[in-house]
Design an enzyme around this catalytic site. Structure first.
Site, PDB file in Angstrom:
ATOM      1  N   SER A 143       0.862  -1.187   0.000  1.00  0.00           N
ATOM      2  CA  SER A 143       0.000   0.000   0.000  1.00  0.00           C
ATOM      3  C   SER A 143       0.895   1.233   0.000  1.00  0.00           C
ATOM      4  O   SER A 143       2.079   1.128   0.359  1.00  0.00           O
ATOM      5  CB  SER A 143      -0.841  -0.001   1.285  1.00  0.00           C
ATOM      6  OG  SER A 143      -1.449   1.253   1.499  1.00  0.00           O
ATOM      7  N   TYR A 156      -2.176  -0.272  10.553  1.00  0.00           N
ATOM      8  CA  TYR A 156      -2.289  -0.700   9.146  1.00  0.00           C
ATOM      9  C   TYR A 156      -0.974  -0.432   8.415  1.00  0.00           C
ATOM     10  O   TYR A 156      -0.441  -1.308   7.732  1.00  0.00           O
ATOM     11  CB  TYR A 156      -3.434   0.041   8.462  1.00  0.00           C
ATOM     12  CG  TYR A 156      -3.609  -0.308   6.997  1.00  0.00           C
ATOM     13  CD1 TYR A 156      -4.109  -1.546   6.610  1.00  0.00           C
ATOM     14  CD2 TYR A 156      -3.250   0.607   6.000  1.00  0.00           C
ATOM     15  CE1 TYR A 156      -4.257  -1.865   5.260  1.00  0.00           C
ATOM     16  CE2 TYR A 156      -3.407   0.295   4.652  1.00  0.00           C
ATOM     17  CZ  TYR A 156      -3.909  -0.940   4.292  1.00  0.00           C
ATOM     18  OH  TYR A 156      -4.049  -1.254   2.955  1.00  0.00           O
TER      19      TYR A 156
HETATM   20  P1  NDP Z   1     -11.281  -5.795  -0.545  1.00  0.00           P
HETATM   21  O1  NDP Z   1     -11.793  -5.621   0.838  1.00  0.00           O
HETATM   22  O2  NDP Z   1     -12.211  -5.622  -1.684  1.00  0.00           O
HETATM   23  O3  NDP Z   1     -10.534  -7.189  -0.689  1.00  0.00           O
HETATM   24  C1  NDP Z   1      -9.850  -7.802   0.374  1.00  0.00           C
HETATM   25  C2  NDP Z   1      -9.789  -9.277   0.100  1.00  0.00           C
HETATM   26  O4  NDP Z   1      -9.070  -9.926   1.154  1.00  0.00           O
HETATM   27  C3  NDP Z   1     -11.151  -9.921   0.006  1.00  0.00           C
HETATM   28  O5  NDP Z   1     -11.167 -10.818  -1.074  1.00  0.00           O
HETATM   29  C4  NDP Z   1     -11.274 -10.671   1.316  1.00  0.00           C
HETATM   30  O6  NDP Z   1     -12.081 -11.817   1.101  1.00  0.00           O
HETATM   31  C5  NDP Z   1      -9.831 -11.046   1.568  1.00  0.00           C
HETATM   32  N1  NDP Z   1      -9.550 -11.397   2.951  1.00  0.00           N
HETATM   33  C6  NDP Z   1      -9.729 -10.648   4.070  1.00  0.00           C
HETATM   34  N2  NDP Z   1      -9.390 -11.362   5.158  1.00  0.00           N
HETATM   35  C7  NDP Z   1      -9.005 -12.584   4.710  1.00  0.00           C
HETATM   36  C8  NDP Z   1      -8.566 -13.764   5.354  1.00  0.00           C
HETATM   37  N3  NDP Z   1      -8.435 -13.852   6.676  1.00  0.00           N
HETATM   38  N4  NDP Z   1      -8.267 -14.844   4.584  1.00  0.00           N
HETATM   39  C9  NDP Z   1      -8.403 -14.780   3.248  1.00  0.00           C
HETATM   40  N5  NDP Z   1      -8.803 -13.697   2.583  1.00  0.00           N
HETATM   41  C10 NDP Z   1      -9.110 -12.614   3.318  1.00  0.00           C
HETATM   42  O7  NDP Z   1     -10.076  -4.730  -0.665  1.00  0.00           O
HETATM   43  P2  NDP Z   1      -8.899  -4.514  -1.748  1.00  0.00           P
HETATM   44  O8  NDP Z   1      -9.143  -5.269  -2.964  1.00  0.00           O
HETATM   45  O9  NDP Z   1      -8.701  -3.069  -1.817  1.00  0.00           O
HETATM   46  O10 NDP Z   1      -7.661  -5.133  -0.945  1.00  0.00           O
HETATM   47  C11 NDP Z   1      -6.680  -5.953  -1.533  1.00  0.00           C
HETATM   48  C12 NDP Z   1      -5.314  -5.553  -1.012  1.00  0.00           C
HETATM   49  O11 NDP Z   1      -5.002  -4.250  -1.485  1.00  0.00           O
HETATM   50  C13 NDP Z   1      -5.202  -5.491   0.512  1.00  0.00           C
HETATM   51  O12 NDP Z   1      -3.984  -6.073   0.922  1.00  0.00           O
HETATM   52  C14 NDP Z   1      -5.197  -3.994   0.796  1.00  0.00           C
HETATM   53  O13 NDP Z   1      -4.535  -3.685   1.990  1.00  0.00           O
HETATM   54  C15 NDP Z   1      -4.462  -3.492  -0.425  1.00  0.00           C
HETATM   55  N6  NDP Z   1      -4.653  -2.067  -0.694  1.00  0.00           N
HETATM   56  C16 NDP Z   1      -5.883  -1.550  -1.042  1.00  0.00           C
HETATM   57  C17 NDP Z   1      -6.052  -0.204  -1.251  1.00  0.00           C
HETATM   58  C18 NDP Z   1      -7.378   0.385  -1.540  1.00  0.00           C
HETATM   59  O14 NDP Z   1      -7.527   1.629  -1.504  1.00  0.00           O
HETATM   60  N7  NDP Z   1      -8.390  -0.383  -1.860  1.00  0.00           N
HETATM   61  C19 NDP Z   1      -4.911   0.722  -1.163  1.00  0.00           C
HETATM   62  C20 NDP Z   1      -3.673   0.089  -0.801  1.00  0.00           C
HETATM   63  C21 NDP Z   1      -3.572  -1.247  -0.597  1.00  0.00           C
HETATM   64  P3  NDP Z   1     -12.986 -12.588   2.180  1.00  0.00           P
HETATM   65  O15 NDP Z   1     -13.640 -11.539   3.019  1.00  0.00           O
HETATM   66  O16 NDP Z   1     -13.932 -13.345   1.287  1.00  0.00           O
HETATM   67  O17 NDP Z   1     -12.054 -13.482   2.923  1.00  0.00           O
END
Ligand code: NDP
Length: 246
Positions: A143, A156
């Protein structure tokens, strides 16, 4: 055109929404065999169905990245299905922001477990396989929080600084056929901010997150890192909205 994506076996965590799902769709559209993991089975099933309907190759397995056993099973599933694993995208993450004084210690632990331990579990499951194969690529999603801190984001950001450190350490240690990439998005449309329980942080994020890029844009940077020739290792990418400093 040079295509270093076709037929690659790509395991993606956090593929039930946002960046992970967009990456699965884009990579499958470019000929990869994608294996989607996350906890919400119904969402994974729907994503796989949509990819297959467009002619792509996709499988899924439910996965909680905080469990080393489940991560081993997930990567093992990809290897058993296709015979090898080319790329692991350690993307799953959570961002329940709040000020430290709110003492949301359970949420701190959750971020440490998912964002740091989850990535480490992906490395633990994939590295022995890649070392045996003599090839592979880790793409870890950090991030802009891996490069700076703002109020409510101390924990975070700490987890993302950790992902950045782990990723660079891994890069320096492995070499020899295994590529290591850190992708650091700025504000991106997804479900990430939906789970902020702290009212103050939630309100602040509304302004902070006003301008965003699409999850598909971040997926394209993942594709870019993958499609380079094997002797080229794209180590770090930061991708933000043009119209915002976040
Ligand atoms: P989302 O919340 O849309 O996606 C997060 C994903 O992580 C979901 O598929 C969720 O699926 C999964 N997840 C959460 N906890 C678990 C777990 N314990 N085991 C397996 N899967 C898990 O957000 P983003 O797509 O934005 O996030 C993806 C990555 O990008 C993250 O690492 C985030 O920190 C990073 N990021 C995002 C930014 C943004 O602005 N969106 C900016 C910078 C970084 P489920 O709940 O089905 O398990």
């Amino acid at each position: 055109m040079y295509n270093n994506i076709s037929k690659k076996v790509v395991a993606i965590t956090g593929a039930s929404s946002g960046i992970g799902e967009a990456a699965a769709r884009l990579l499958a559209a470019n000929g990869a065999h994608v294996v989607l993991g996350a906890r919400r089975r119904d969402r994974l099933e729907a994503a796989v169905k949509a990819i297959r309907a467009e002619g792509g190759s996709a499988e899924y397995q439910a996965l909680d990245v905080t469990s080393r056993e489940q991560m081993e099973a997930f990567i093992g599933f990809a290897k058993d299905k296709f015979g090898h694993v080319d790329v692991i995208v350690n993307n799953a993450g959570v961002m329940p922001l709040s000020k430290l004084e709110a003492l949301k210690v359970d949420e701190w632990d959750r971020m440490i477990d998912v964002n740091i331990r989850g990535v480490l579990h992906g490395i633990a499951a994939g590295l022995p396989i890649m070392q045996k194969q003599g090839f592979g690529q880790f793409i870890n999603v950090a991030s802009i929080g891996a490069y700076g801190v703002v109020p409510t984001a101390a924990v975070y950001s700490a987890t993302k600084y950790a992902v950045r450190a782990i990723t660079d350490g891994l890069r320096q240690e492995v070499g020899n056929g295994i590529r290591v990439t850190l992708v650091s998005p700025g504000v991106t449309e997804s479900e990430l901010a939906d789970h902020i329980s702290d009212e103050e942080a939630r309100q602040q994020m509304k302004e902070y997150r006003r301008i965003s890029i699409s999850a598909a844009a971040v997926a394209r940077t993942i594709l870019f890192a993958m499609e380079q020739p094997e002797e080229v290792d794209v180590n770090e990418i930061i991708v933000r909205p043009t119209a915002s400093s976040n």
